[in-house]
Write an enzyme that holds these catalytic residues in place. Structure first.
Site, short mmCIF file in Angstrom:
data_model
loop_
_atom_site.label_atom_id
_atom_site.label_comp_id
_atom_site.label_asym_id
_atom_site.label_seq_id
_atom_site.Cartn_x
_atom_site.Cartn_y
_atom_site.Cartn_z
N ARG A 93 101.33 93.01 -36.87
CA ARG A 93 100.66 94.14 -37.57
C ARG A 93 99.41 93.72 -38.32
NH1 ARG A 93 106.14 95.77 -38.81
NH2 ARG A 93 106.75 97.28 -37.22
N LYS A 110 85.40 97.80 -34.96
CA LYS A 110 86.04 98.29 -33.74
C LYS A 110 86.49 97.11 -32.91
CE LYS A 110 83.75 102.68 -32.77
NZ LYS A 110 82.85 103.37 -31.83
N GLU A 170 70.82 97.45 -28.07
CA GLU A 170 71.57 98.09 -29.18
C GLU A 170 70.67 98.22 -30.43
OE1 GLU A 170 74.49 99.47 -28.92
OE2 GLU A 170 75.86 98.30 -27.66
N LYS A 186 73.73 99.97 -39.49
CA LYS A 186 75.11 100.24 -39.05
C LYS A 186 76.07 100.29 -40.24
CE LYS A 186 78.49 99.26 -35.50
NZ LYS A 186 78.83 98.53 -34.28
N GLU A 219 85.15 107.03 -37.44
CA GLU A 219 84.39 107.81 -36.45
C GLU A 219 84.90 109.23 -36.25
OE1 GLU A 219 82.69 105.48 -33.19
OE2 GLU A 219 83.22 107.15 -31.89
N ARG A 265 79.58 108.71 -37.90
CA ARG A 265 79.56 107.45 -37.13
C ARG A 265 79.36 107.70 -35.64
NH1 ARG A 265 83.48 102.07 -37.44
NH2 ARG A 265 82.46 101.05 -35.70
N ASN A 318 76.91 106.19 -31.07
CA ASN A 318 77.22 106.16 -29.64
C ASN A 318 76.03 106.58 -28.77
OD1 ASN A 318 79.88 105.31 -30.02
ND2 ASN A 318 80.55 107.40 -30.47
N HIS A 368 75.78 105.60 -25.10
CA HIS A 368 77.07 105.04 -24.67
C HIS A 368 77.89 105.96 -23.77
CE1 HIS A 368 75.99 101.93 -27.46
NE2 HIS A 368 77.10 101.25 -27.21
N HIS A 370 78.75 103.65 -20.87
CA HIS A 370 80.12 103.22 -20.55
C HIS A 370 80.51 103.66 -19.13
CE1 HIS A 370 81.74 102.56 -24.93
NE2 HIS A 370 81.00 101.58 -24.51
N HIS A 402 76.77 95.22 -20.71
CA HIS A 402 76.87 96.33 -21.66
C HIS A 402 75.47 96.73 -22.16
CE1 HIS A 402 78.63 98.88 -24.72
NE2 HIS A 402 77.85 98.31 -25.62
N1 LIG Z 1 83.12 96.55 -31.20
C1 LIG Z 1 81.97 97.18 -31.14
O1 LIG Z 1 81.60 97.94 -32.04
C2 LIG Z 1 81.07 96.94 -29.97
C3 LIG Z 1 79.74 97.40 -29.99
C4 LIG Z 1 78.91 97.09 -28.92
C5 LIG Z 1 79.40 96.36 -27.85
N2 LIG Z 1 80.70 95.95 -27.85
C6 LIG Z 1 81.23 95.16 -26.75
O2 LIG Z 1 80.55 93.91 -26.71
C7 LIG Z 1 80.62 93.40 -25.38
C8 LIG Z 1 79.27 92.86 -24.99
O3 LIG Z 1 78.95 91.80 -25.86
P1 LIG Z 1 77.93 90.64 -25.45
O4 LIG Z 1 76.70 91.24 -24.89
O5 LIG Z 1 77.85 89.73 -26.59
O6 LIG Z 1 78.64 90.00 -24.19
P2 LIG Z 1 79.50 88.66 -24.01
O7 LIG Z 1 80.43 88.44 -25.11
O8 LIG Z 1 80.05 88.78 -22.63
O9 LIG Z 1 78.40 87.52 -24.04
C9 LIG Z 1 77.43 87.47 -23.03
C10 LIG Z 1 77.36 86.06 -22.40
O10 LIG Z 1 76.72 85.19 -23.33
C11 LIG Z 1 77.48 83.99 -23.47
N3 LIG Z 1 77.19 83.49 -24.81
C12 LIG Z 1 77.72 83.90 -25.99
N4 LIG Z 1 77.10 83.29 -27.02
C13 LIG Z 1 76.19 82.46 -26.48
C14 LIG Z 1 75.22 81.58 -27.04
N5 LIG Z 1 75.03 81.46 -28.36
N6 LIG Z 1 74.43 80.88 -26.20
C15 LIG Z 1 74.56 81.03 -24.84
N7 LIG Z 1 75.43 81.87 -24.26
C16 LIG Z 1 76.24 82.58 -25.07
C17 LIG Z 1 78.90 84.41 -23.21
O11 LIG Z 1 79.67 83.33 -22.77
C18 LIG Z 1 78.72 85.45 -22.10
O12 LIG Z 1 78.66 84.84 -20.84
C19 LIG Z 1 81.11 94.54 -24.51
O13 LIG Z 1 82.45 94.34 -24.17
C20 LIG Z 1 80.99 95.75 -25.40
O14 LIG Z 1 81.92 96.75 -25.08
C21 LIG Z 1 81.53 96.22 -28.88
#
Ligand SMILES: NC(=O)c1ccc[n+]([C@@H]2O[C@H](COP(=O)([O-])OP(=O)(O)OC[C@H]3O[C@@H](n4cnc5c(N)ncnc54)[C@H](O)[C@@H]3O)[C@@H](O)[C@H]2O)c1
Length: 351
Positions: free
Chosen positions: A117, A139, A180, A222, A232, A236, A240, A243, A247, A259
């Site tokens: 939990r 999130k 973003e 944000k 949300e 909030r 989106n 998105h 998505h 993404h």
């Molecule tokens: N929780 C939220 O509010 C929220 C908001 C926006 C996006 N997201 C989620 O975030 C995800 C996308 O995140 P992302 O773009 O970071 O993708 P990711 O985590 O897949 O990272 C992208 C790539 O970069 C590499 N990487 C990470 N840090 C690195 C560094 N410092 N140097 C070199 N390579 C590095 C990773 O290994 C990966 O291959 C999606 O799943 C999306 O749904 C969540």
């Protein structure tokens, strides 16, 4: 620039070059019983030494290295991690640290929030997208049938955002983060948009002082919005922007598209729809900024397929498909569509 210490509910957000030095004192204060780190293969390979340096003398009870890519945001990876934590006898007083991009952050946050939990959680985002956006707001999630359909709201004890990690990102990853940040600019800050428009070269050459400033602006936008509506239910939802289409495109392409790129297509087409329905007159500007950062703007997927996926979107409101549109820059509005309305409007803009 000084390091900023900000707050989201009772969690600290520490942002700035050099902020990693706060990790050890924060952990000391939490005084956890057992510590686990979750990262992905790429990050582990690049930052093995750096991580050892950051961790210093702290004893780490388990390192969990997952594959990189959206596909690991799954119930099967979460199950594997829960089982490791059980085997290692993690308790409610234990700590999980996420060290990676948005994928690792969403997954690790989900596990931390559900194991017994909820256990202590620290997020150290390493991509621009995670630093400027996904690590803020609490999130967490995994994908099931649709994107992020299973998840929780869970604010980390601390989020440590050090722009130094941007240095090793590819230009494509920088662009993903910018997507973003453009979203935050359109929603709430014309000044942030101008900074992006005027500094494409400096951003792509990874000028860390400038990136630190941009990340801080993005985070503050944000934080301001989520502080008014953490779950949300109202305001909030404007975060989106891009998105609903984004998505659906990620899902339709089976996550072959990133993404950030999917959100870029979402923002571009939300602008086109805003122009038709609300007279938004800065579509060309929005498209230019996205294209300046080599981000895609064309729809890629046929409207009918998109609508079939959108019907499952968790952003839908009482059976209607919702989309964030813009009357003007800094004037977002949430618009609801019936299935027929959204099919028609997407048909109008599909080339
Ligand atoms: N929780 C939220 O509010 C929220 C908001 C926006 C996006 N997201 C989620 O975030 C995800 C996308 O995140 P992302 O773009 O970071 O993708 P990711 O985590 O897949 O990272 C992208 C790539 O970069 C590499 N990487 C990470 N840090 C690195 C560094 N410092 N140097 C070199 N390579 C590095 C990773 O290994 C990966 O291959 C999606 O799943 C999306 O749904 C969540």
């Amino acid at each position: 620039m000084p390091i900023d210490i900000l707050h989201q509910l009772d969690g600290k957000v520490i942002v700035g070059l050099g902020s990693l030095k706060y990790l050890e004192p924060i952990i000391d204060k939490l005084n956890p019983y057992k510590i686990g780190i979750i990262t992905d293969r790429n990050v582990a390979a690049i930052y093995r030494d750096k991580l050892a340096q950051i961790i210093g003398d702290m004893e780490i009870d388990t390192y969990i290295v997952v594959n990189n890519g959206e596909k690991v945001k799954s119930i099967s990876t979460a199950t594997k991690i829960w089982k490791i934590l059980i085997k290692k006898e993690f308790t409610r007083e234990s700590l999980l640290i996420s060290f990676g991009g948005g994928v690792v952050g969403d997954l690790a946050g989900f596990v931390a929030s559900t194991y017994m939990r909820g256990i202590h959680f620290i997020n150290i985002p390493t991509t621009l997208l995670a630093q400027a956006d996904s690590a803020i707001g609490g999130k967490t999630g995994i994908d099931m049938d649709g994107k992020n359909l299973i998840g929780t709201f869970y604010i980390p004890d601390a989020t440590i955002i050090d722009p130094i990690f941007v240095k090793t990102l590819s230009l494509k990853q920088i662009a993903n983060g910018i997507s973003e940040i453009i979203k935050h600019g359109i929603i709430a800050s014309n000044n942030l948009l101008k900074t992006l428009e005027n500094n494409q070269e400096e951003i792509f050459s990874k000028n860390l002082t400038l990136l630190e400033k941009i990340i801080k602006s993005s985070i503050k936008i944000k934080l301001d919005i989520i502080s008014r509506d953490i779950r949300e239910k109202g305001i909030r939802r404007i975060l989106n922007l891009g998105h609903t289409i984004g998505h659906a495109i990620e899902k339709a392409t089976e996550y072959q598209i990133s993404h950030g790129e999917a959100v870029s297509i979402g923002i571009a087409n939300a602008s086109r729809i805003s122009e038709i329905l609300l007279g938004f007159d800065e579509t060309d500007r929005v498209l230019n900024i996205l294209e300046q950062f080599c981000l895609p703007t064309k729809m890629l997927v046929k409207p009918d397929r998109l609508v079939d996926i959108m019907k499952l979107d968790k952003k839908n409101w009482r059976g209607k498909i919702t989309m964030v549109l813009t009357k003007k820059i800094e004037e977002p509005t949430i618009t609801e569509f019936t299935e027929e309305e959204i099919r028609n409007v997407l048909g109008d803009i599909y080339e």
